[in-house]
Scaffold this motif. Structure first.
Motif, PDB file in Angstrom:
ATOM      1  N   PRO A   3      70.641  13.104  37.441  1.00 36.52           N
ATOM      2  CA  PRO A   3      69.420  12.814  36.683  1.00 36.52           C
ATOM      3  C   PRO A   3      68.304  12.239  37.551  1.00 36.52           C
ATOM      4  CG  PRO A   3      71.332  12.104  35.432  1.00 36.52           C
ATOM      5  CD  PRO A   3      71.831  12.531  36.789  1.00 36.52           C
ATOM      6  N   VAL A   4      68.662  11.452  38.549  1.00 33.70           N
ATOM      7  CA  VAL A   4      67.643  10.878  39.426  1.00 33.70           C
ATOM      8  C   VAL A   4      66.885  11.971  40.176  1.00 33.70           C
ATOM      9  CG1 VAL A   4      69.125  10.482  41.434  1.00 33.70           C
ATOM     10  CG2 VAL A   4      67.188   8.988  41.039  1.00 33.70           C
ATOM     11  N   HIS A   5      67.571  13.077  40.495  1.00 34.01           N
ATOM     12  CA  HIS A   5      66.903  14.179  41.189  1.00 34.01           C
ATOM     13  C   HIS A   5      65.924  14.898  40.260  1.00 34.01           C
ATOM     14  CE1 HIS A   5      70.648  13.906  43.779  1.00 34.01           C
ATOM     15  NE2 HIS A   5      69.645  13.454  44.506  1.00 34.01           N
ATOM     16  N   LEU A   6      66.303  15.034  39.007  1.00 32.94           N
ATOM     17  CA  LEU A   6      65.388  15.638  38.034  1.00 32.94           C
ATOM     18  C   LEU A   6      64.140  14.785  37.862  1.00 32.94           C
ATOM     19  CD1 LEU A   6      67.903  16.832  35.307  1.00 32.94           C
ATOM     20  CD2 LEU A   6      66.610  18.242  36.897  1.00 32.94           C
ATOM     21  N   ARG A   7      64.344  13.474  37.743  1.00 35.77           N
ATOM     22  CA  ARG A   7      63.197  12.583  37.565  1.00 35.77           C
ATOM     23  C   ARG A   7      62.309  12.586  38.799  1.00 35.77           C
ATOM     24  NH1 ARG A   7      59.255  11.357  34.608  1.00 35.77           N
ATOM     25  NH2 ARG A   7      58.514   9.231  34.836  1.00 35.77           N
ATOM     26  N   LEU A   8      62.912  12.672  39.968  1.00 31.03           N
ATOM     27  CA  LEU A   8      62.134  12.748  41.199  1.00 31.03           C
ATOM     28  C   LEU A   8      61.240  13.989  41.192  1.00 31.03           C
ATOM     29  CD1 LEU A   8      61.688  11.388  43.944  1.00 31.03           C
ATOM     30  CD2 LEU A   8      63.625  12.694  44.816  1.00 31.03           C
ATOM     31  N   ALA A   9      61.779  15.116  40.725  1.00 37.86           N
ATOM     32  CA  ALA A   9      60.979  16.342  40.621  1.00 37.86           C
ATOM     33  C   ALA A   9      59.856  16.177  39.589  1.00 37.86           C
ATOM     34  CB  ALA A   9      61.872  17.518  40.245  1.00 37.86           C
ATOM     35  N   GLU A  10      60.156  15.525  38.470  1.00 43.66           N
ATOM     36  CA  GLU A  10      59.129  15.290  37.448  1.00 43.66           C
ATOM     37  C   GLU A  10      57.990  14.437  37.999  1.00 43.66           C
ATOM     38  OE1 GLU A  10      61.233  13.435  34.256  1.00 43.66           O
ATOM     39  OE2 GLU A  10      62.070  15.326  33.518  1.00 43.66           O
ATOM     40  N   ILE A  11      58.343  13.368  38.695  1.00 37.94           N
ATOM     41  CA  ILE A  11      57.310  12.490  39.261  1.00 37.94           C
ATOM     42  C   ILE A  11      56.492  13.236  40.310  1.00 37.94           C
ATOM     43  CG2 ILE A  11      56.912  10.379  40.583  1.00 37.94           C
ATOM     44  CD1 ILE A  11      59.405   9.202  39.186  1.00 37.94           C
ATOM     45  N   PHE A  12      57.134  14.082  41.074  1.00 41.44           N
ATOM     46  CA  PHE A  12      56.412  14.889  42.062  1.00 41.44           C
ATOM     47  C   PHE A  12      55.343  15.740  41.366  1.00 41.44           C
ATOM     48  CE2 PHE A  12      55.960  19.046  44.105  1.00 41.44           C
ATOM     49  CZ  PHE A  12      55.444  18.668  45.336  1.00 41.44           C
ATOM     50  N   LEU A  32      63.642   7.590  45.176  1.00 46.19           N
ATOM     51  CA  LEU A  32      63.772   7.862  46.606  1.00 46.19           C
ATOM     52  C   LEU A  32      64.891   7.027  47.225  1.00 46.19           C
ATOM     53  CD1 LEU A  32      60.011   8.075  47.603  1.00 46.19           C
ATOM     54  CD2 LEU A  32      61.661   9.962  47.554  1.00 46.19           C
ATOM     55  N   ARG A  33      65.000   5.767  46.814  1.00 48.21           N
ATOM     56  CA  ARG A  33      66.060   4.897  47.323  1.00 48.21           C
ATOM     57  C   ARG A  33      67.436   5.426  46.901  1.00 48.21           C
ATOM     58  NH1 ARG A  33      63.835   0.572  45.843  1.00 48.21           N
ATOM     59  NH2 ARG A  33      64.776   0.431  43.781  1.00 48.21           N
ATOM     60  N   GLU A  34      67.562   5.815  45.635  1.00 52.44           N
ATOM     61  CA  GLU A  34      68.831   6.353  45.141  1.00 52.44           C
ATOM     62  C   GLU A  34      69.184   7.669  45.839  1.00 52.44           C
ATOM     63  OE1 GLU A  34      71.221   5.093  42.879  1.00 52.44           O
ATOM     64  OE2 GLU A  34      70.058   3.329  43.446  1.00 52.44           O
ATOM     65  N   ASN A  35      68.183   8.505  46.068  1.00 49.14           N
ATOM     66  CA  ASN A  35      68.419   9.775  46.753  1.00 49.14           C
ATOM     67  C   ASN A  35      68.885   9.532  48.184  1.00 49.14           C
ATOM     68  OD1 ASN A  35      68.159  12.781  46.854  1.00 49.14           O
ATOM     69  ND2 ASN A  35      66.737  12.226  48.492  1.00 49.14           N
ATOM     70  N   GLY A  75      77.141  10.276  41.153  1.00 48.56           N
ATOM     71  CA  GLY A  75      76.165   9.612  42.017  1.00 48.56           C
ATOM     72  C   GLY A  75      76.698   8.367  42.679  1.00 48.56           C
ATOM     73  N   ARG A  76      77.958   8.053  42.478  1.00 52.83           N
ATOM     74  CA  ARG A  76      78.559   6.850  43.058  1.00 52.83           C
ATOM     75  C   ARG A  76      79.876   7.204  43.741  1.00 52.83           C
ATOM     76  NH1 ARG A  76      74.200   4.331  43.035  1.00 52.83           N
ATOM     77  NH2 ARG A  76      73.517   3.215  41.209  1.00 52.83           N
ATOM     78  N   VAL A  77      80.132   6.572  44.881  1.00 53.34           N
ATOM     79  CA  VAL A  77      81.395   6.755  45.578  1.00 53.34           C
ATOM     80  C   VAL A  77      82.449   5.955  44.814  1.00 53.34           C
ATOM     81  CG1 VAL A  77      82.666   6.360  47.722  1.00 53.34           C
ATOM     82  CG2 VAL A  77      80.268   7.030  47.810  1.00 53.34           C
ATOM     83  N   PRO A  78      83.547   6.590  44.441  1.00 51.22           N
ATOM     84  CA  PRO A  78      84.579   5.848  43.707  1.00 51.22           C
ATOM     85  C   PRO A  78      85.254   4.813  44.611  1.00 51.22           C
ATOM     86  CG  PRO A  78      85.369   8.026  44.265  1.00 51.22           C
ATOM     87  CD  PRO A  78      83.928   7.967  44.684  1.00 51.22           C
ATOM     88  N   LYS A  79      85.578   3.698  44.029  1.00 52.18           N
ATOM     89  CA  LYS A  79      86.333   2.662  44.751  1.00 52.18           C
ATOM     90  C   LYS A  79      87.804   3.007  44.677  1.00 52.18           C
ATOM     91  CE  LYS A  79      82.838  -0.551  44.348  1.00 52.18           C
ATOM     92  NZ  LYS A  79      82.176  -1.287  45.303  1.00 52.18           N
ATOM     93  N   VAL A  80      88.496   2.856  45.782  1.00 54.32           N
ATOM     94  CA  VAL A  80      89.915   3.196  45.829  1.00 54.32           C
ATOM     95  C   VAL A  80      90.761   1.962  45.632  1.00 54.32           C
ATOM     96  CG1 VAL A  80      91.760   4.188  47.230  1.00 54.32           C
ATOM     97  CG2 VAL A  80      89.463   5.144  47.312  1.00 54.32           C
TER      98      VAL A  80
END
Length: 80
Positions: A3-12, A32-35, A75-80
Motif C-alpha cells: 500500500p505504501v507504494h500505491l500511495r507513493l505513486a498517488e502523491i507523485f 520514501l522512508r518506508e520504501n 512489508g516487514r521482515v518476520p522475527k524468528v
C-alpha cells in the motif's frame, strides 16, 4: 506491491498537478522512508540467500526465501 507504494505513486501524481500540501509532503517523506527500508530489507535477504547458496546451506536458504515472501506480502521482515 505494498500500500505504501500505491500511495507513493498517488502523491507523485498529485505533485505533477501542483505543489503538495504540508500533510502530503509529510506523507511523501514517510512513504520514501518506508520504501527505502523495504528495499534495504529485500537486498539484505537476497544477499544472505546468495551466501547461503554459496555455502550449500539449504535450510538457511529456505528460511530466507520464506522471510522474503513474508516481507513482500507484509512489508516487514518476520522475527524468528
Amino acid at each position: 506491491m505494498l500500500p505504501v507504494h500505491l500511495r507513493l505513486a498517488e502523491i507523485f501524481h498529485i505533485n505533477m498537478t501542483g505543489p503538495l500540501t504540508i500533510e502530503e509532503a509529510k506523507e511523501l517523506q514517510y512513504c520514501l522512508r518506508e520504501n527505502a527500508r523495504y528495499c534495504w530489507d529485500c537486498l539484505m535477504i537476497q544477499n544472505q540467500s546468495v551466501l547461503a547458496g554459496a555455502t550449500h546451506d539449504h535450510e538457511w536458504q529456505l528460511e530466507l526465501q520464506r522471510k522474503l515472501e513474508v516481507l513482500r506480502l507484509t512489508g516487514r521482515v518476520p522475527k524468528v
